[in-house]
Write an enzyme that holds these catalytic residues in place. Sequence first.
Site, mmCIF file in Angstrom:
data_model
loop_
_atom_site.group_PDB
_atom_site.id
_atom_site.type_symbol
_atom_site.label_atom_id
_atom_site.label_comp_id
_atom_site.label_asym_id
_atom_site.label_seq_id
_atom_site.Cartn_x
_atom_site.Cartn_y
_atom_site.Cartn_z
ATOM 1 N N GLU A 1 43.141 47.500 33.434
ATOM 2 C CA GLU A 1 44.222 46.909 34.252
ATOM 3 C C GLU A 1 45.258 46.203 33.375
ATOM 4 O O GLU A 1 46.307 45.802 33.850
ATOM 5 C CB GLU A 1 43.639 45.962 35.307
ATOM 6 C CG GLU A 1 43.117 44.615 34.825
ATOM 7 C CD GLU A 1 41.755 44.700 34.125
ATOM 8 O OE1 GLU A 1 41.258 45.811 33.848
ATOM 9 O OE2 GLU A 1 41.200 43.627 33.820
ATOM 10 N N HIS B 1 39.576 46.329 29.432
ATOM 11 C CA HIS B 1 40.350 46.010 30.646
ATOM 12 C C HIS B 1 41.450 47.049 30.900
ATOM 13 O O HIS B 1 42.595 46.828 30.491
ATOM 14 C CB HIS B 1 41.010 44.639 30.493
ATOM 15 C CG HIS B 1 40.069 43.494 30.579
ATOM 16 N ND1 HIS B 1 39.869 42.775 31.732
ATOM 17 C CD2 HIS B 1 39.248 42.939 29.649
ATOM 18 C CE1 HIS B 1 38.983 41.821 31.520
ATOM 19 N NE2 HIS B 1 38.586 41.893 30.256
ATOM 20 N N CYS C 1 34.448 44.838 32.162
ATOM 21 C CA CYS C 1 34.096 43.663 31.355
ATOM 22 C C CYS C 1 32.984 42.835 32.039
ATOM 23 O O CYS C 1 31.852 43.277 32.076
ATOM 24 C CB CYS C 1 35.341 42.839 31.052
ATOM 25 S SG CYS C 1 35.149 41.862 29.574
HETATM 26 N N1 GLN Z 1 32.602 37.164 28.372
HETATM 27 C C1 GLN Z 1 32.712 37.364 29.763
HETATM 28 C C2 GLN Z 1 31.340 37.429 30.423
HETATM 29 O O1 GLN Z 1 30.375 37.573 29.778
HETATM 30 C C3 GLN Z 1 33.465 38.619 30.090
HETATM 31 C C4 GLN Z 1 34.900 38.514 29.664
HETATM 32 C C5 GLN Z 1 35.825 39.308 30.508
HETATM 33 O O2 GLN Z 1 35.488 39.762 31.604
HETATM 34 N N2 GLN Z 1 37.018 39.461 30.028
HETATM 35 O O3 GLN Z 1 31.251 37.365 31.616
#
Ligand code: GLN
Length: 201
Positions: free
Chosen positions: A187, A185, A92
């Site tokens: 995890e 994610h 992410c």
């Molecule tokens: N929206 C977040 C970002 O741009 C990422 C969200 C997340 O890691 N769950 O950093």
Amino acid sequence: MAEKKIKLVRTDENVYEVGILALQGDFELHTKALKKAGQEALLIKTADELKRIKRLIIPGGESTTMNKLIDIYNMRQPLLEFGKKKPVWGTCAGLVMLSKDAGDKRVQPFGLIDIDSVRNAYGRQIHSFSKKSKISLNGRSEAIELVFIRAPKITRSGKQVQILAELDGEAVMARQGNILVSAFHPELSDSTMIHEYFLKM
Ligand code: GLN
């Protein structure tokens, strides 16, 4: 003269298979997932700690904040050097940090994988969602609950990039050599398959 006692410490006793960047974000959940996969992880906040691990996870969180903290903790150059040689997995916000272009001036990504990303790309109404999808890695297949939380999208990927998973026709997991990224994610799912895959990279 009293004999000086020197405690000998073998270097490899101090070396961990895996570390998790712990400046910000959901590093604790990666620790739990790795434990479930049978692997103890070292939380990483300094360049010295980085020397004690074989591979690194950059967790989800907020890439704009993570970007600032990387500079405050003097971690930019050490992380870049580490990622040129050793396995790094970004989930992410971690994907955003590893990409070439994140389309946001507040984030200076490392460019360690030839992809471009767009932050929060799934739209406001569906900030977060999950969808079960079959993932196949190294000949092992599992239906995994893919959890997306204000997730980024991979908007471009270079020829060297291998797409490892797609959702509705869009790449959500990719690899280029020693660099792995996932928009979701792992995890947060019950499966440890992707963590185990990374531990073998
Ligand atoms: N929206 C977040 C970002 O741009 C990422 C969200 C997340 O890691 N769950 O950093």
